[in-house]
Design an enzyme around this catalytic site. Structure first.
Site, PDB file in Angstrom:
ATOM      1  N   ASN A   9       0.895  -1.129   0.133  1.00 15.39           N
ATOM      2  CA  ASN A   9      -0.006   0.104   0.050  1.00 15.39           C
ATOM      3  C   ASN A   9       0.892   1.379   0.035  1.00 15.39           C
ATOM      4  O   ASN A   9       1.401   1.597   1.146  1.00 15.39           O
ATOM      5  CB  ASN A   9      -0.789  -0.144   1.291  1.00 15.39           C
ATOM      6  CG  ASN A   9      -1.624   1.209   1.501  1.00 15.39           C
ATOM      7  OD1 ASN A   9      -1.830   2.212   0.428  1.00 15.39           O
ATOM      8  ND2 ASN A   9      -2.335   1.577   2.589  1.00 15.39           N
ATOM      9  N   LYS A  11       0.224   4.253  -0.099  1.00 14.37           N
ATOM     10  CA  LYS A  11      -0.348   5.379   0.456  1.00 14.37           C
ATOM     11  C   LYS A  11      -0.234   6.569  -0.617  1.00 14.37           C
ATOM     12  O   LYS A  11      -0.096   6.482  -1.767  1.00 14.37           O
ATOM     13  CB  LYS A  11       0.308   5.836   1.732  1.00 14.37           C
ATOM     14  CG  LYS A  11      -0.285   4.454   2.823  1.00 14.37           C
ATOM     15  CD  LYS A  11       0.077   4.622   4.266  1.00 14.37           C
ATOM     16  CE  LYS A  11      -0.016   3.306   4.736  1.00 14.37           C
ATOM     17  NZ  LYS A  11       0.066   3.347   6.174  1.00 14.37           N
ATOM     18  N   HIS A  93      -9.629   1.038   4.905  1.00 11.90           N
ATOM     19  CA  HIS A  93      -8.147   1.332   5.644  1.00 11.90           C
ATOM     20  C   HIS A  93      -8.432   2.292   6.946  1.00 11.90           C
ATOM     21  O   HIS A  93      -9.299   3.140   6.709  1.00 11.90           O
ATOM     22  CB  HIS A  93      -7.005   1.817   4.674  1.00 11.90           C
ATOM     23  CG  HIS A  93      -5.861   1.741   5.098  1.00 11.90           C
ATOM     24  ND1 HIS A  93      -5.311   2.861   6.108  1.00 11.90           N
ATOM     25  CD2 HIS A  93      -4.922   1.002   5.028  1.00 11.90           C
ATOM     26  CE1 HIS A  93      -4.072   2.518   6.326  1.00 11.90           C
ATOM     27  NE2 HIS A  93      -3.714   1.394   5.743  1.00 11.90           N
ATOM     28  N   GLU A  95      -6.730   4.734   7.858  1.00 12.46           N
ATOM     29  CA  GLU A  95      -6.571   6.007   7.437  1.00 12.46           C
ATOM     30  C   GLU A  95      -7.764   6.767   6.784  1.00 12.46           C
ATOM     31  O   GLU A  95      -8.098   7.513   7.094  1.00 12.46           O
ATOM     32  CB  GLU A  95      -5.447   6.198   6.617  1.00 12.46           C
ATOM     33  CG  GLU A  95      -4.008   6.034   7.382  1.00 12.46           C
ATOM     34  CD  GLU A  95      -2.733   5.461   6.817  1.00 12.46           C
ATOM     35  OE1 GLU A  95      -2.792   5.439   5.603  1.00 12.46           O
ATOM     36  OE2 GLU A  95      -1.947   4.682   7.655  1.00 12.46           O
ATOM     37  N   GLU A 164      -5.355  -4.960  10.258  1.00 13.75           N
ATOM     38  CA  GLU A 164      -4.253  -3.890  10.817  1.00 13.75           C
ATOM     39  C   GLU A 164      -4.555  -3.184  11.866  1.00 13.75           C
ATOM     40  O   GLU A 164      -5.502  -2.269  12.138  1.00 13.75           O
ATOM     41  CB  GLU A 164      -4.095  -3.051   9.543  1.00 13.75           C
ATOM     42  CG  GLU A 164      -4.039  -3.299   8.485  1.00 13.75           C
ATOM     43  CD  GLU A 164      -3.390  -2.340   7.309  1.00 13.75           C
ATOM     44  OE1 GLU A 164      -2.429  -2.599   6.988  1.00 13.75           O
ATOM     45  OE2 GLU A 164      -4.138  -1.419   7.017  1.00 13.75           O
ATOM     46  N   GLY A 170       2.630   2.281  10.763  1.00 16.16           N
ATOM     47  CA  GLY A 170       3.704   3.334  10.568  1.00 16.16           C
ATOM     48  C   GLY A 170       4.517   3.386  11.985  1.00 16.16           C
ATOM     49  O   GLY A 170       5.047   4.517  12.145  1.00 16.16           O
ATOM     50  N   SER A 209       3.388  -2.124  10.248  1.00 15.12           N
ATOM     51  CA  SER A 209       4.921  -2.428  10.677  1.00 15.12           C
ATOM     52  C   SER A 209       5.530  -3.641  10.073  1.00 15.12           C
ATOM     53  O   SER A 209       6.456  -4.116  10.921  1.00 15.12           O
ATOM     54  CB  SER A 209       5.429  -2.001  11.804  1.00 15.12           C
ATOM     55  OG  SER A 209       4.986  -0.773  12.176  1.00 15.12           O
TER      56      SER A 209
HETATM   57  P1  13P Z   1       3.204   0.262   7.828  1.00 14.19           P
HETATM   58  O1  13P Z   1       3.411  -1.210   6.928  1.00 14.19           O
HETATM   59  O2  13P Z   1       3.881   1.320   7.124  1.00 14.19           O
HETATM   60  O3  13P Z   1       2.957   0.265   9.182  1.00 14.19           O
HETATM   61  O4  13P Z   1       1.622   0.477   7.123  1.00 14.19           O
HETATM   62  C1  13P Z   1       0.748  -0.717   7.171  1.00 14.19           C
HETATM   63  C2  13P Z   1      -0.567  -0.304   6.322  1.00 14.19           C
HETATM   64  O5  13P Z   1      -1.322   0.818   6.785  1.00 14.19           O
HETATM   65  C3  13P Z   1      -0.761  -1.117   5.229  1.00 14.19           C
HETATM   66  O6  13P Z   1      -2.096  -0.606   4.650  1.00 14.19           O
END
Ligand code: 13P
Length: 246
Positions: A9, A11, A93, A95, A164, A170, A209
Site C-alpha cells: 500500500n 499510500k 483502511h 486512515e 491492521e 507506521g 509495521s
Molecule cells: P506500515 O507497514 O507502514 O505500518 O503500514 C501498514 C499499512 O497501513 C498498510 O495498509
C-alpha cells in the site's frame, strides 16, 4: 490451500517516475513460480501507468466511491478502476476511517460496488491504540467484521480481509505473531458463522509495521495468509524480501 498474498500500500507517495522504477525493480525480482501472489495499491493517478507497465504484479487502488456515477466531484467509481485494469481495491483502511470519517455503512456500499465491477475488495479492520489498551480488540473486530457479514449480498469468495491494528501502522510496533494469530483466528471464526467453507478459503492479511525481519514469524501463523505492507512496500528490496518470506 490458501495462496499467500502480499499487497503493498503505497499510500500518498511516489511520482510517475518512481511508479515505473519501483514496479520495474519489484517485477525483476519476483517470479511466476513464487508461492505468493503479489499486488500493489498505488495512488489513483498512477493506476493506468502501473497497469500499462505490464508487470507480474496485480494493481489495486486504495479506496473507491460507493456511488456508480454522476455528480460526485472528486470521486472515482469501481467501474472506472476496473476500466483501467485494476484488480484489487482497499476498503476501510484505518486512515480512511480515522482521517476521512468513513464508517461501516458506506464501507459496505463500497465493498458491494467493487464486487459488482469485478474488483476484489481488501476489507480492512483494526482497533485503535486506546481500544487495544482498554482490552477491547475482540469487541471492535467483531463489530467491524459483523457489519460486513450482515449483508448477504457480499460475496465472501471474492474478498480478502486485512487485520491492521491501528497502533501498529507506521509506528514500528507490531502485534506479536501470537497476538496477531489470535485475532486472525477470531476473524475466521466470525466468518465461519456465515459459512464454514468460505471461512476456510478466506485470505486474512496482517498489516502494521511488517518488515523483512518480522514477516517470516507473522506469516508462519496458521491463520495469517500474507501481509498488507505500507512503508516497506516503497523499498523494492524490503518488499521483495517480505514477498519471499510469504
Ligand atoms: P506500515 O507497514 O507502514 O505500518 O503500514 C501498514 C499499512 O497501513 C498498510 O495498509
Amino acid at each position: 490451500m490458501r495462496q499467500p498474498l502480499v499487497v503493498g500500500n503505497w499510500k500518498m507517495n511516489g511520482s510517475l517516475k518512481q511508479t515505473s522504477e519501483l514496479l520495474g525493480s519489484i517485477d525483476d525480482n519476483i517470479s511466476d513460480k513464487m508461492a505468493c501472489e503479489v499486488g500493489v495499491c498505488v495512488p489513483f493517478v498512477y493506476l493506468a501507468a502501473a497497469v500499462q507497465a505490464k508487470t507480474k504484479l496485480a494493481i489495486g487502488a486504495q479506496t473507491v466511491s460507493e456511488y456508480e456515477a454522476g455528480a460526485y466531484t472528486g470521486e472515482v467509481s469501481a467501474m472506472m478502476l476496473a476500466d483501467v485494469g485494476c484488480q484489487w481495491v482497499l476498503v476501510g483502511h484505518s486512515e480512511r476511517r480515522v482521517l476521512f470519517g468513513e464508517q461501516d455503512q458506506p464501507l459496505l456500499a463500497k465493498t458491494l460496488a467493487a464486487q459488482q465491477a469485478g474488483l476484489v475488495p481488501i476489507y480492512c479492520v483494526g482497533e485503535s491504540e486506546v481500544q487495544y489498551k482498554a482490552g477491547d480488540t475482540f469487541k471492535v473486530i467483531k463489530q467491524q467484521v459483523n457489519s460486513l457479514l450482515a449483508d448477504s449480498a457480499v460475496d465472501l469468495s471474492r474478498l480478502v480481509l486485512a487485520y491492521e491494528p491501528v497502533w501498529a501502522i507506521g509506528t514500528g510496533l507490531t502485534a506479536t505473531p501470537d497476538e496477531a494469530q489470535k485475532v486472525h483466528a477470531f476473524i475466521r471464526q466470525l466468518v465461519a458463522a456465515s459459512s464454514v467453507s468460505l471461512a476456510a478459503k478466506l485470505r486474512i492479511l496482517y498489516g502494521g509495521s511488517v518488515k523483512a525481519d518480522n514477516a517470516a514469524l507473522l506469516f508462519a501463523q496458521k491463520d495469517i495468509d500474507g501481509g498488507l505492507i505500507g512503508g516497506a512496500s516503497l523499498d523494492a528490496e524490503a518488499f521483495i524480501s517480505i514477498c519471499q518470506r510469504a
